[in-house]
Design an enzyme around this catalytic site. Structure first.
Site, PDB file in Angstrom:
ATOM      1  N   ASP A   1      12.333  16.686   2.465  1.00 21.95           N
ATOM      2  CA  ASP A   1      11.943  16.374   1.080  1.00 21.95           C
ATOM      3  C   ASP A   1      12.778  17.217   0.111  1.00 21.95           C
ATOM      4  OD1 ASP A   1      10.034  14.704   2.139  1.00 21.95           O
ATOM      5  OD2 ASP A   1       8.309  15.978   1.638  1.00 21.95           O
TER       6      ASP A   1
ATOM      7  N   GLY B   1       4.787  11.106   8.992  1.00 21.04           N
ATOM      8  CA  GLY B   1       4.406  11.384  10.384  1.00 21.04           C
ATOM      9  C   GLY B   1       4.352  12.873  10.656  1.00 21.04           C
TER      10      GLY B   1
ATOM     11  N   ALA C   1       1.571  14.377   0.000  1.00 17.94           N
ATOM     12  CA  ALA C   1       1.048  14.604   1.354  1.00 17.94           C
ATOM     13  C   ALA C   1      -0.457  14.807   1.422  1.00 17.94           C
ATOM     14  CB  ALA C   1       1.767  15.770   2.044  1.00 17.94           C
ATOM     15  N   ALA C   2      -1.174  14.584   0.323  1.00 18.35           N
ATOM     16  CA  ALA C   2      -2.637  14.714   0.388  1.00 18.35           C
ATOM     17  C   ALA C   2      -3.215  13.678   1.358  1.00 18.35           C
ATOM     18  CB  ALA C   2      -3.243  14.532  -0.993  1.00 18.35           C
ATOM     19  N   GLY C   3      -2.653  12.469   1.316  1.00 16.09           N
ATOM     20  CA  GLY C   3      -3.109  11.429   2.247  1.00 16.09           C
ATOM     21  C   GLY C   3      -2.792  11.802   3.689  1.00 16.09           C
ATOM     22  N   ASP C   4      -1.690  12.510   3.884  1.00 17.06           N
ATOM     23  CA  ASP C   4      -1.323  12.934   5.246  1.00 17.06           C
ATOM     24  C   ASP C   4      -2.289  14.011   5.748  1.00 17.06           C
ATOM     25  OD1 ASP C   4       0.845  11.213   5.013  1.00 17.06           O
ATOM     26  OD2 ASP C   4       2.133  12.782   4.203  1.00 17.06           O
TER      27      ASP C   4
HETATM   28  O1  RIB Z   1       3.317  11.454   2.169  1.00 17.53           O
HETATM   29  C1  RIB Z   1       4.287  12.307   1.645  1.00 17.53           C
HETATM   30  C2  RIB Z   1       5.617  12.066   2.287  1.00 17.53           C
HETATM   31  O2  RIB Z   1       6.094  10.800   1.931  1.00 17.53           O
HETATM   32  C3  RIB Z   1       6.693  13.039   1.858  1.00 17.53           C
HETATM   33  O3  RIB Z   1       6.697  14.209   2.635  1.00 17.53           O
HETATM   34  C4  RIB Z   1       7.957  12.212   1.945  1.00 17.53           C
HETATM   35  O4  RIB Z   1       8.797  12.601   2.971  1.00 17.53           O
HETATM   36  C5  RIB Z   1       7.501  10.764   2.093  1.00 17.53           C
HETATM   37  O5  RIB Z   1       7.746  10.298   3.335  1.00 17.53           O
END
Ligand code: RIB
Length: 307
Positions: free
Chosen positions: A12, A40, A251-254
């Protein structure tokens, strides 16, 4: 408990700006940094920090970014044996602008993540077997997700598909996965409506029931500060969000999906796992960056007590 994450690894390239530029506009950013990301790999770090044994499956390029991303995951204690190396294209990158409000916009250039090859496909077939939970997103070739999900379901694994970023042409995974975790934008391809009005929770309840009846996957719909709508034993429920000041929603959803996988893998009830995941997401938005902002188990457990 073993979690396999099949998905993207991106470097990123992040800048902070007072307000994101409009079309044709140039704005001055106030900061710049390279930081590990990719939906991922972000989910893999989230799950690992919350206590799971995690294996990452994906592909990077044969370049500096690829090596840095793998080293970061290794340092977190994540197995990268099943991340293959593409010699024909670059590691994925994401150009991210984060404005002072915490909102962001992302241009992702997927490179190796999308570079199909026999080695990439074979590593997926090898790695999926044996996982208790398989986590998927939308930043690799869609057909690889389908192959992995079918194998995992045959193996009685739980499959959680985070259908992000949104793609309208790909719904059949929702007939295979156990859970889907869209936000209010990503839910649109699954329903016959052009948008979801999140202020009207009853309509989100109706949508969640409709999805639950249509597909085999049970929907867990994230609505940001409005909370999360999900269906438990046929009944739609709302888990409210923690009230926090967001500095960076990247990345909150991650964080949410990684934590949900841990909760479900550990045998929490669905309402418990959703609550656990909400707390993880709420910590992530209070920090800048993707993988670096994932919370530890101690942090989530201590906040769960008062939530
Ligand atoms: O969900 C966030 C991510 O989306 C970031 O880290 C970026 O790489 C995109 O893939």
């Amino acid at each position: 408990m073993e979690i396999a994450v099949l998905g993207s690894l991106n470097m990123d390239l992040v800048t902070n700006v007072p307000t994101l530029p409009k079309i044709g506009e140039t704005v001055a950013g106030s900061s710049f940094e390279n930081t590990p990301g990719g939906k991922g790999a972000n989910q893999a770090v989230a799950a690992k920090r919350l206590g799971a044994s995690v294996s990452m499956i994906g592909q990077v390029g044969d370049d500096i970014y690829g090596m840095e991303l793998l080293n970061y995951l290794r340092a977190e204690g994540i197995s990268v044996e099943n991340v293959s190396i593409s010699h024909s294209t670059h590691t994925g990158v994401a150009l991210i602008g984060v404005e002072d409000s915490g909102l962001n916009s992302i241009i992702a250039v997927y490179g190796a993540n999308m570079d199909e090859s026999a080695a990439y496909e074979e590593s997926i077939r090898q790695a999926v077997v044996g996982a208790d939970v398989l986590l998927l997103q939308n930043e690799i070739p869609y057909r690889y997700n389908v192959i992995a999900a079918e194998m995992a379901r045959k193996n009685n694994s739980v499959v959680i598909w985070d259908p992000a970023p949104v793609r309208g042409d790909a719904l059949d995974l929702a007939y295979i996965a156990t859970f889907i975790t869209p936000n209010e934008h990503e839910i649109v391809p699954f329903i016959d409506e052009s948008e979801v009005i999140v202020d009207d929770i009853q309509s989100v309840f109706d949508i969640s029931l409709r999805i639950n009846e249509t597909f085999s996957a049970s929907p867990i719909i994230t609505l940001g500060e409005k909370g999360v709508v999900f269906v438990d034993e046929g009944v739609p429920l709302l888990q409210r969000a923690r009230s926090v000041v967001s500095v960076d929603s990247v990345a909150a959803g991650d964080a949410f999906s990684g934590a949900l996988a841990v909760g479900i893998g550990e045998g929490m009830t669905l309402p418990e796992a959703v609550r656990f995941a909400c707390v993880a997401g709420s910590i992530c938005v209070q920090r800048r960056g993707a993988q670096v902002s994932m919370p530890t188990r101690e942090e989530v457990d201590s906040l769960l007590l008062g939530f």
